[in-house]
Write an enzyme that holds these catalytic residues in place. Structure first.
Site, PDB file in Angstrom:
ATOM      1  N   CYS B 107      37.330  36.630  33.177  1.00  0.00           N
ATOM      2  CA  CYS B 107      37.917  36.030  34.323  1.00  0.00           C
ATOM      3  C   CYS B 107      39.000  35.255  33.703  1.00  0.00           C
ATOM      4  O   CYS B 107      39.951  35.571  33.064  1.00  0.00           O
ATOM      5  CB  CYS B 107      37.111  35.441  35.342  1.00  0.00           C
ATOM      6  SG  CYS B 107      35.935  34.291  34.730  1.00  0.00           S
ATOM      7  N   SER B 108      38.821  33.818  34.023  1.00  0.00           N
ATOM      8  CA  SER B 108      40.217  32.691  33.598  1.00  0.00           C
ATOM      9  C   SER B 108      39.477  31.522  33.346  1.00  0.00           C
ATOM     10  O   SER B 108      40.163  30.551  33.472  1.00  0.00           O
ATOM     11  CB  SER B 108      40.999  32.857  34.538  1.00  0.00           C
ATOM     12  OG  SER B 108      40.441  32.473  35.997  1.00  0.00           O
TER      13      SER B 108
END
Lengths: 103, 196, 94
Positions: B107-108
């Site tokens: 994801c991030s």
């Protein structure tokens, strides 16, 4: 419950591809790496994403050689993995932990 | 700010959902603006730069930082508690033989509480897919050419920790103050896609 | 599960594009999406892992086409409908 693995232990990641959310990246499935250090204890993300309440379990920084993951490269990739994703690899006593069933 | 149709359309949808949530009592009056202000006033790469500069001038602090980052950053008045809950911070330091670079492939994940919003490239599929497989080529795209014998260690933020890199202290900076040293450190340096 | 978010090691993505002097948000609505999500998580409407799961469940083509905060907004509306906060019609204003 004590952490099952410690720094320097060789571990193999699961090959299982569970239905739904998981935090074991597919590039690191079924690979052998080495535990670098503990990253604390947390409930398994897979369970939390399914709304299940579970007790915290050990999380580890596990280092893999790029060649083990991709068949190429001279770098390392350290992935942060829950204990559920790991089994002991060669170098541990198979009788004691009973998880070395694949060769 | 983009004024194109797509952006205007989604802006309207967001406003619509926000109003709905306010009516259902899931957002308090002014809560959105307050949260945005708090967030933008919180983390910034300057925080990471202060930590890096302190690590350069104080070897004992550097040791504590690498062993227990959450404890050590408290010494300079910083914490990882600005988000939903306090997060574990893992700090790694570059040397003349090893270079570290951070990614979240799934994801991030990024130390937002400490460093503020992450750059768009960090969240891109291009960076996330490529840096684990061929970091040397990716770093070269950032203009960072590492010597062939420098080992590269990629860290994938796949669980609960957030990561920060301490760059190598540049040569010729012996006369600089800690504040001046902090001024040399960039956000990319703290992620590992720049030398400093 | 092998979902479109799980891109580590995949080949074929382009060179990395870096934006100089990038702002924290590129439009007001992005900041609002960010704040809305943190408000909903803090209120326990859903948790962070459910949120990630909702992003990952996006159809692969839509995931790759969407900007970062467009993904977030899609996941938020998915969860608001699934948690019974509002119907899909109410969420789209239809």
């Amino acid at each position: 419950m004590a952490d099952r693995f410690g720094p320097g232990d060789p571990v193999r990641t699961r090959t299982l591809d569970p239905a739904g959310h998981t935090r074991l990246p597919r590039y690191a499935r079924g690979a052998v790496g080495e535990v670098v250090e503990s990253a604390g204890r947390h409930p398994l993300a897979d369970d939390r994403a399914r709304g299940r309440s579970t007790p915290p379990q050990a999380v580890y920084h596990v280092r893999f050689a790029a060649a083990e993951l991709f068949g190429t490269g001279d770098h390392s990739v350290t992935v942060e993995l829950w204990e559920d994703y790991l089994e002991a690899a060669a170098g541990r006593d198979p009788v004691q932990d009973g998880s070395d069933h694949e060769r | 700010m983009s004024g194109d149709h797509a952006s205007a359309a989604i802006a309207g949808q967001v406003r619509h959902v926000e109003t709905l949530l306010e009516r259902r009592g899931l957002l308090a009056d002014g809560e959105i603006d307050r949260r945005i202000d708090e967030f933008l006033a919180g983390g910034s790469p300057a925080n990471g730069a202060r930590i890096a500069a302190r690590a350069w001038v104080d070897p004992a602090f550097r040791e504590r930082l690498l062993a227990d980052a959450n404890g050590a950053i408290g010494e300079v008045g910083l914490s990882m508690s600005g988000g939903i809950q306090e997060q574990r911070l893992k700090v790694v330091a570059n040397s003349d033989t090893e270079h570290h670079v951070v990614v979240c492939t799934l994801c991030s994940c990024y130390p937002i509480a400490l460093l503020g919003p992450s750059p768009t490239w960090y969240k891109s599929e291009a960076y996330r897919s490529r840096v684990v497989r061929d970091p040397r080529a990716v770093l070269a795209e950032f203009g960072l050419q590492l010597p062939p014998d420098t080992r590269i260690a990629v860290w994938d933020a796949s669980a609960e920790s957030r990561y920060m890199v301490i760059p190598r202290r540049p040569a010729g900076t012996a006369g600089l103050s800690e504040v001046e040293l902090a001024g040399l450190v960039t956000r990319n340096g703290l992620i590992g896609t720049a030398a400093v | 599960m092998s979902r479109i978010n799980d891109v580590g090691g995949m080949v074929g993505f382009p060179a990395i594009v870096e934006e100089t002097d990038e702002p924290g948000f590129h439009a007001d609505w992005e900041a609002h999406v960010f704040a809305m999500n943190s408000a909903l998580i803090r209120r326990g409407v859903y948790n962070l892992d459910e949120f990630r799961d909702a992003v990952e469940r996006m159809p692969p083509a839509a995931y790759l086409e969407a900007s970062y905060y467009e993904k977030w907004f899609a996941a938020i509306t998915t969860l608001l409908a699934e948690k019974g906060v509002a119907t899909p019609e109410e969420l789209t204003g239809g």
